[in-house]
Design an enzyme around this catalytic site. Structure first.
Site, PDB file in Angstrom:
ATOM      1  N   ASP A   8      57.350 161.801 -51.700  1.00 48.85           N
ATOM      2  CA  ASP A   8      58.411 160.833 -51.044  1.00 48.85           C
ATOM      3  C   ASP A   8      57.729 159.317 -50.660  1.00 48.85           C
ATOM      4  O   ASP A   8      57.039 159.174 -50.717  1.00 48.85           O
ATOM      5  CB  ASP A   8      59.065 162.159 -49.977  1.00 48.85           C
ATOM      6  CG  ASP A   8      60.558 162.439 -49.742  1.00 48.85           C
ATOM      7  OD1 ASP A   8      60.718 160.313 -50.124  1.00 48.85           O
ATOM      8  OD2 ASP A   8      61.467 162.083 -50.268  1.00 48.85           O
ATOM      9  N   GLU A  10      59.417 158.064 -47.129  1.00 50.69           N
ATOM     10  CA  GLU A  10      59.799 157.856 -45.453  1.00 50.69           C
ATOM     11  C   GLU A  10      58.864 158.233 -44.512  1.00 50.69           C
ATOM     12  O   GLU A  10      58.687 158.803 -43.874  1.00 50.69           O
ATOM     13  CB  GLU A  10      61.461 158.605 -45.643  1.00 50.69           C
ATOM     14  CG  GLU A  10      62.180 157.611 -46.229  1.00 50.69           C
ATOM     15  CD  GLU A  10      62.753 158.464 -47.578  1.00 50.69           C
ATOM     16  OE1 GLU A  10      61.785 158.724 -47.941  1.00 50.69           O
ATOM     17  OE2 GLU A  10      63.710 157.927 -47.402  1.00 50.69           O
ATOM     18  N   HIS A  60      61.046 159.480 -55.283  1.00 54.30           N
ATOM     19  CA  HIS A  60      61.790 159.146 -54.021  1.00 54.30           C
ATOM     20  C   HIS A  60      62.521 158.117 -54.743  1.00 54.30           C
ATOM     21  O   HIS A  60      62.015 157.108 -56.097  1.00 54.30           O
ATOM     22  CB  HIS A  60      60.397 157.622 -53.679  1.00 54.30           C
ATOM     23  CG  HIS A  60      61.664 157.091 -51.860  1.00 54.30           C
ATOM     24  ND1 HIS A  60      62.293 157.348 -51.043  1.00 54.30           N
ATOM     25  CD2 HIS A  60      61.824 156.372 -52.336  1.00 54.30           C
ATOM     26  CE1 HIS A  60      62.196 156.349 -50.080  1.00 54.30           C
ATOM     27  NE2 HIS A  60      62.713 155.653 -51.267  1.00 54.30           N
ATOM     28  N   HIS A 104      58.811 163.329 -44.568  1.00 57.47           N
ATOM     29  CA  HIS A 104      59.674 163.463 -43.504  1.00 57.47           C
ATOM     30  C   HIS A 104      60.863 164.347 -43.296  1.00 57.47           C
ATOM     31  O   HIS A 104      60.637 165.214 -43.586  1.00 57.47           O
ATOM     32  CB  HIS A 104      60.785 161.425 -43.574  1.00 57.47           C
ATOM     33  CG  HIS A 104      62.275 162.491 -44.783  1.00 57.47           C
ATOM     34  ND1 HIS A 104      62.852 162.973 -45.243  1.00 57.47           N
ATOM     35  CD2 HIS A 104      61.542 161.963 -46.442  1.00 57.47           C
ATOM     36  CE1 HIS A 104      63.755 163.476 -46.532  1.00 57.47           C
ATOM     37  NE2 HIS A 104      63.078 162.528 -46.851  1.00 57.47           N
ATOM     38  N   HIS A 115      66.446 163.233 -43.157  1.00 56.21           N
ATOM     39  CA  HIS A 115      67.639 163.540 -44.337  1.00 56.21           C
ATOM     40  C   HIS A 115      67.249 164.736 -45.049  1.00 56.21           C
ATOM     41  O   HIS A 115      65.755 165.078 -45.108  1.00 56.21           O
ATOM     42  CB  HIS A 115      67.753 162.286 -45.236  1.00 56.21           C
ATOM     43  CG  HIS A 115      67.194 161.502 -46.309  1.00 56.21           C
ATOM     44  ND1 HIS A 115      65.746 161.086 -45.706  1.00 56.21           N
ATOM     45  CD2 HIS A 115      66.584 162.529 -47.620  1.00 56.21           C
ATOM     46  CE1 HIS A 115      65.057 161.089 -46.785  1.00 56.21           C
ATOM     47  NE2 HIS A 115      65.801 161.634 -47.676  1.00 56.21           N
ATOM     48  N   GLU A 134      63.096 168.896 -46.695  1.00 55.30           N
ATOM     49  CA  GLU A 134      62.514 168.760 -47.999  1.00 55.30           C
ATOM     50  C   GLU A 134      61.299 169.648 -48.635  1.00 55.30           C
ATOM     51  O   GLU A 134      61.555 170.076 -49.725  1.00 55.30           O
ATOM     52  CB  GLU A 134      62.413 167.858 -48.553  1.00 55.30           C
ATOM     53  CG  GLU A 134      64.303 166.570 -48.595  1.00 55.30           C
ATOM     54  CD  GLU A 134      64.000 165.003 -48.393  1.00 55.30           C
ATOM     55  OE1 GLU A 134      63.113 164.599 -49.438  1.00 55.30           O
ATOM     56  OE2 GLU A 134      65.248 164.664 -48.607  1.00 55.30           O
TER      57      GLU A 134
HETATM   58 ZN   LIG Z   1      63.324 162.366 -48.981  1.00 56.56          ZN
END
Ligand SMILES: [Zn+2]
Length: 274
Positions: A8, A10, A60, A104, A115, A134
């Site tokens: 990802d 973040e 991402h 993240h 998120h 996630e």
């Molecule tokens: Zn993510």
């Protein structure tokens, strides 16, 4: 040993704002360079730990964040949109270990850029009753294929949330939470050194690690509006268990993940409209 790497963005040290995470600006390009360095550190560590083949799945945004030739270790590269297994595309039972890089915190957690898949739709997600982000959701795929998730890198929240569902997972915490749009980051060189070392140790001991213990792997998702929940329930395997609650439990954990991904894609339009 084949090693799978899902990345990802973040959770990268030095990345604190959405402006750094997408688009064609100089700032976004700099963000991608920081991420590439962390991904390559994980690859180098994995090879030092015994990996013979690396597959990187870019997870991402547009999912094409790297110049393929700049990936270390002659890694294969899965990139681009509309991948049926989304953040876990490419994983199967031929892999000996999975690494989650630059993850993240979950939506609702005290974590930078928090998120869970779609911030306009998902308010909270739980696996077998435990709130997760996630990493936990993606671990359903690794659990299905019997592949151990041995490393998570990112901010403290992402690493701790992952460890709650996958005890023993190695962590490389490169960033501490200050606010949703601020963080205390390690210098990129130190972040990469930490990731390299943890990846090496994680892959070296992967043979002794079991797959993520997500059993039965029931995924419950709270969404922002009743419309999103209703649209999601059109997907096979997704049951609307309350006005804004979804319960996803397929015949196996891969099916559960696929139903979740389909629901996320399907509800995107609805989520944008409300
Ligand atoms: Zn993510």
């Amino acid at each position: 040993m084949k090693v799978f790497l899902s990345t990802d963005m973040e959770g990268t040290a030095g990345v604190v704002d959405w402006q750094q995470c997408s688009g064609d600006t100089a700032e976004a390009a700099a963000g991608r360079r920081l991420l590439l360095a962390e991904v390559n550190a994980a690859i180098e560590g994995a090879i030092a730990g015994g990996a013979t083949e690396i597959v990187v799945n870019d997870s991402h945004s547009t999912m094409r964040n790297f110049p393929a030739e700049q990936l270390a270790g002659q890694a294969s590269y899965i990139s681009g949109s509309h991948k049926p297994l989304y953040m876990m595309q490419g994983l199967d039972d031929s892999f000996g270990a999975a690494l989650l890089v630059s993850y993240h915190g979950s939506v609702g957690a005290r974590a930078g850029l928090s998120h869970t898949y779609n911030p306009r739709a998902v308010v909270e997600a739980r696996i077998d009753g435990t709130v997760t982000g996630e990493a936990g959701i993606n671990a359903l795929v690794a659990a299905h294929y019997g592949v151990p998730v041995v490393l998570v890198t990112g901010d403290r929240c992402a690493c701790e949330e992952t460890a709650e569902l996958i005890p023993g997972v190695r962590q490389a915490i490169v960033k501490e939470h200050v606010s949703r749009l601020a963080a205390y980051s390690l210098h990129p060189d130190r972040a990469c050194a930490l990731i390299r070392e943890q990846a090496r140790a994680a892959v070296q001991s992967a043979a002794a690690a079991g797959p993520p213990p997500l059993d039965p792997g029931v995924l419950e998702v709270s969404v922002r509006t009743t419309d999103i929940a209703e649209a999601a329930s059109w997907v096979r395997g997704v049951e609307q268990s309350g006005p804004r609650q979804l319960r996803i439990h397929g015949p196996d954990r891969l099916a559960t993940y696929r139903s979740f991904c389909a629901a996320i894609l399907l509800t995107r339009t609805v989520a944008e409209m409300v």
